[in-house]
Design an enzyme around this catalytic site. Structure first.
Site, PDB file in Angstrom:
ATOM      1  N   HIS A   1      47.651  30.810  35.535  1.00 40.37           N
ATOM      2  CA  HIS A   1      49.295  30.743  36.184  1.00 40.37           C
ATOM      3  C   HIS A   1      49.092  29.472  36.878  1.00 40.37           C
ATOM      4  O   HIS A   1      49.696  29.333  37.952  1.00 40.37           O
ATOM      5  CB  HIS A   1      49.447  31.722  36.854  1.00 40.37           C
ATOM      6  CG  HIS A   1      49.587  32.959  36.034  1.00 40.37           C
ATOM      7  ND1 HIS A   1      50.892  33.069  35.424  1.00 40.37           N
ATOM      8  CD2 HIS A   1      48.903  34.021  35.741  1.00 40.37           C
ATOM      9  CE1 HIS A   1      50.804  34.238  35.001  1.00 40.37           C
ATOM     10  NE2 HIS A   1      49.741  35.049  34.842  1.00 40.37           N
TER      11      HIS A   1
ATOM     12  N   ASP B   1      44.819  37.046  37.805  1.00 43.42           N
ATOM     13  CA  ASP B   1      45.139  37.889  36.712  1.00 43.42           C
ATOM     14  C   ASP B   1      45.374  36.638  35.423  1.00 43.42           C
ATOM     15  O   ASP B   1      45.527  35.763  35.713  1.00 43.42           O
ATOM     16  CB  ASP B   1      46.500  38.654  36.984  1.00 43.42           C
ATOM     17  CG  ASP B   1      47.507  37.392  37.250  1.00 43.42           C
ATOM     18  OD1 ASP B   1      47.545  36.410  38.132  1.00 43.42           O
ATOM     19  OD2 ASP B   1      48.912  37.505  36.691  1.00 43.42           O
ATOM     20  N   GLU B   2      45.268  37.734  34.335  1.00 47.26           N
ATOM     21  CA  GLU B   2      45.497  36.874  32.948  1.00 47.26           C
ATOM     22  C   GLU B   2      44.981  35.540  32.937  1.00 47.26           C
ATOM     23  O   GLU B   2      45.795  34.616  32.433  1.00 47.26           O
ATOM     24  CB  GLU B   2      47.111  36.856  32.942  1.00 47.26           C
ATOM     25  CG  GLU B   2      47.966  38.235  32.935  1.00 47.26           C
ATOM     26  CD  GLU B   2      49.296  37.962  32.660  1.00 47.26           C
ATOM     27  OE1 GLU B   2      49.723  38.664  31.646  1.00 47.26           O
ATOM     28  OE2 GLU B   2      49.950  37.056  33.364  1.00 47.26           O
ATOM     29  N   VAL B   3      43.557  35.251  33.049  1.00 45.84           N
ATOM     30  CA  VAL B   3      43.074  34.280  32.806  1.00 45.84           C
ATOM     31  C   VAL B   3      42.558  34.224  31.368  1.00 45.84           C
ATOM     32  O   VAL B   3      42.095  34.804  30.652  1.00 45.84           O
ATOM     33  CB  VAL B   3      41.723  34.083  33.497  1.00 45.84           C
ATOM     34  CG1 VAL B   3      41.216  32.718  33.383  1.00 45.84           C
ATOM     35  CG2 VAL B   3      42.202  34.065  35.052  1.00 45.84           C
TER      36      VAL B   3
END
EC number: 3.2.1.52
Lengths: 542, 542
Positions: free
Chosen positions: B278, B338-340
């Site tokens: 992100h 999050d969400e790597v």
């Protein structure tokens, strides 16, 4: 010499979404690119944009009547349209007034837009109607319209061509545009019964409708929940039936203001007074209008639809719709007729007796038709045409040939469109456009992809489809959230109803609509975003 | 003598929805009835309301420091709270100022509310923290709080007891209330990256949070889409990474204003700087911070997550988070995690080599943990605690014992809550409260029915759940629609996190929340309606 080729408009206005190179990012993100049609919305029928651009200054630019125009300076419709569009274009550039006298004039300046009207001046004070001609021819820099109906869309298109160059200067590329709507009836339904909508909210949405070339405001003004229409003949209807008799009503002056505000923007106001169902609020102020429901042999104290077996019902309706016919100038009234529940009628012994006398058997649809038939005769005698929801047609009520059948029931709308037009009736479509139903994501695409003529039928049948309406029912919207919920979702419907059938490129639509929504925001309308993005001038409210 | 029994408050304020007797109407409509708790929201822990009522006049009513109070008139937090609540209660009654001198005094008038603080005056200028005591004891007519943390909720509760009687007079019933929050951490996440949120919007929502007794503003300030935080140390981050370097950034002064505005309302501001994923917008202003992605043997020109193998990355992070630790006074920072996505890391030959050297095999979660571990050490050295999204825990990163794990992944949140707390970590819940997901109808009920402790675990484990957050991610919201989309849907979460576990009556909640939403509207907040209804004073905006 102007070379007219379709070229990229240099849009500095809202350069829009981020251009991220996100290889590692899973979500499919729409990527904004400038459309060759810039921010035009809805897309005109024929557009050629030249490379040659001109600058506009707020101090010298004018919108003027062309010499050949039949319109005079006394036409307030024109004058107020000129002012409105000047304000839209230069509203945020007020600081420049002082430069008026000490700037050098520039040969590349555009000093005026001429407006040439062919039809007689007397039409200036008229109301838009179902037969208004909204076509418009646009040359650099002349808007030529045959009739007043074309003024609104002509000026809107012009204003949409104006952009800010990289120095913030208002600029416009020369263009040739030939424009007319694909469908004649392009409406928005707002519901002021489930929640009262302050006049300010209605006016703001009429203004936004004009920016999107909608031309019908379907005012679902009363329903079960409340009766905010203040009737001169029956003031007790709102006295008893409104949420509040003073703060939550539309006075005759309010209604007049709405109608005039709409007229100046080429918008018809069609009020809906839905009967015999959806009338709980009517019963509060009008004794004996609704059917008393029974439980067993005794009245239960609650009431059902309008009582169709009493003469007093029809006396009331005759007086009421006579008033309506004078208050609302449009040639049409929407009479509703949807969702009539027979439970209460069935429970009532007087109704049962009447059914017997009329030889209706157990078919309460016949009773409904009996009522509607008499109502239609009453309204016909007031010299109005009418629209009705599809059930009235489905139930076999005898309709005048010029009745407009309003198709709203979802799943079977293709079939319904077939059968309504096969029976020779004019129709408008709302089934796919119930905007009160919300969901996560870009649902505008769903509305955009609808093709209203995608049903089985002859060419003659297709011609009977005169348009459609986006409906925003009021259960979950009021002044706090109505405007951002409606826009730009309704803009998708606007383009479907205005532009050519083959304007279906979702990517190009996304690009133009992103800019169009920022333009609405800049004009003070809280139109919500399509996706992650920004506008150069964000909304100033909360 | 005041008799304290739980009695119906005579609420003229928003008599609310229609009471239709609609036997023949199929839809199940919620029917509004006055709750015995009036418009209290969130419901305090213990409430006794007496029959005895008093009148309040705008000319003579005062909120004053009790004699025993340790607070002095120099405490601006108190003084501004008194003014704010006076304004809420009498804001619309300004016309009565002239009656000050010529009205007779009345023995049933309530002339003052006393506020009694026990803790030392020096706390007045402090910031709310995770250990703030927000409890409050309310007697007629004295608010007694041990600590400053109780002021906000004490005054809010008092103001919620005030109603308009049938003559429009402000009235209040005597009551005894004992109040404290069930959970310590009650937050709202707003996302100012996917859309920039003007300061005005953030402040309005902080104000509304206070009305709902939320006490944490989780500011998801930057993300892939834009970097609006103006860093003193690295100004090029927003210079290059914001949507616009002047109009779409938060200056140090803006951030200070947000923090102070929140402090005055008992709200902590926890910023989130999410890494290593992100971070697309970070890469624009900070060369070599992100991983270059490869296609085959050549860099593709696009970039992935933060580059975890360079020393410069950690030098940057150390400087950056040192700044953050001084700009934001709260004891905690949210570090994301999050969400790597590993695709880009996998493509990069330097990263591949590093993986080999570190003996990570093919397990890129180990590389992620390597990065996060170093980041946590950096942040620890700035004397801050941290919150992280659940993946960081899931991936087995070594965490400090006081780390707060933020659970957000939907389906398995019960299991996740079990395993996080079984491992001994403090946790907050967001999985069921992603308010950016919208649907038709009264979805507040879904949020309301969530029980955060409804997972398998010991009492010790349950104690580790310190609260939750309602998250409004920014893909589809900006200044045009954020506020009505958040309220009153987030109010449902507010009551779940504040009130006792057994406060679960949906009907009673509907009745109180209907009034509470009208109160928010009256205070100028465009909180959307729950269902067909009206407020006595509708929203004045568009």
């Amino acid at each position: 010499m102007l070379k007219f080729v379709s070229l990229l408009l240099a849009l500095s206005f809202c350069q829009g979404l981020q251009h991220n190179n996100i290889d590692d990012y899973v979500e499919a993100e729409p990527v904004f690119e400038a459309s060759k049609y810039g921010s035009l919305w809805p897309l005109p029928q024929k557009v050629q944009i030249s490379e040659v651009s001109f600058k506009l200054t707020s101090s010298s630019f004018r919108i003027v009547d062309a010499k050949a125009s039949s319109a005079g300076p006394s036409c307030s419709l024109l004058q107020s349209a000129y002012r409105r569009y000047y304000e839209y274009m230069f509203g945020s550039a007020k600081k420049q007034w002082w430069s008026k006298n000490n700037r050098r004039s520039d040969p590349s300046d555009l000093s005026e837009l001429q407006v040439w009207i062919t039809s007689p001046d007397s039409e200036c004070d008229g109301y838009p109607s179902v037969t208004s001609d909204e076509s418009c021819e646009y040359l650099p820099f002349l808007v030529h319209v045959m009739f007043y109906g074309g003024i609104q869309s002509g000026l809107e298109t012009f204003s949409q061509l104006v952009f800010e160059d990289e120095y913030g200067a208002k600029s416009i590329n020369a263009a040739i545009i030939n424009d007319f709507p694909r469908f004649q009836h392009r409406g928005i339904l707002l519901d002021s019964s489930r929640h009262f909508l302050p006049i300010k909210v209605i006016l703001a949405n009429l203004e936004t409708m004009a920016m999107n070339k909608f031309n019908v405001f379907h005012w679902h003004i009363v329903d079960d929940q409340s009766f905010p229409y203040l009737s001169r003949t029956f003031p007790q209807l709102s006295e008893q039936g409104a949420y509040h008799p003073y703060t939550h009503v539309y006075t005759p002056a309010d209604v007049k203001m709405v109608i005039e505000f709409a007229r100046l923007r080429g918008i018809r106001v069609i009020p809906e007074f839905d009967t015999p169902g959806h009338t709980q609020s009517w019963g509060k102020g009008q004794k004996d209008l609704l059917t008393p429901c029974y439980s067993g042999s005794k009245p239960s104290g609650s009431f059902g639809p309008v009582n169709p077996i009493l003469n007093t019902t029809y006396d009331f309706m005759a007086q009421f719709f006579t008033e309506i016919s004078t208050v609302f100038p449009d040639g049409y009234v929407h009479l509703g007729g949807d969702e009539v529940d027979f439970t209460c009628w069935k429970s009532n012994p007087d109704i049962q007796k009447f059914m017997e006398q009329q030889h209706f058997g157990d078919d309460y649809r016949k009773l409904e038709s009996f009522y509607i038939q008499k109502l239609l005769d009453i309204v016909t005698s007031t010299k109005k045409g009418y629209l009705i929801w599809q059930e009235v047609f489905d139930n076999g009520v005898k309709l005048k040939p010029d009745t407009v059948v309003h198709v709203w029931i979802g799943g079977g709308s293709d079939k319904e469109m077939s059968s309504v037009t096969a029976a020779g009736y004019t129709t408008i479509l709302s089934a796919p456009w119930y905007l009160d139903y919300i969901s996560y994501g870009q649902d505008w695409q769903k509305y955009y992809k609808v093709e209203p003529l995608n049903f089985e039928g002859t060419d003659e049948q297709k011609k009977l489809v005169i348009g459609g309406e986006a409906c925003l029912w009021g259960e979950y919207v009021d002044a706090t959230n109505l405007t951002p919920r409606l826009w730009p979702r309704a803009s998708a419907v606007a383009e479907r109803l205005w532009s050519a059938k083959d304007v279906t490129d979702i990517g190009d639509a996304f690009n133009r609509l992103s800019l169009h929504r920022c333009r609405m925001v800049e004009r003070g309308i809280p139109a919500e975003p399509l996706f992650s993005s920004y506008c150069p001038h964000e909304y100033k409210g909360v």
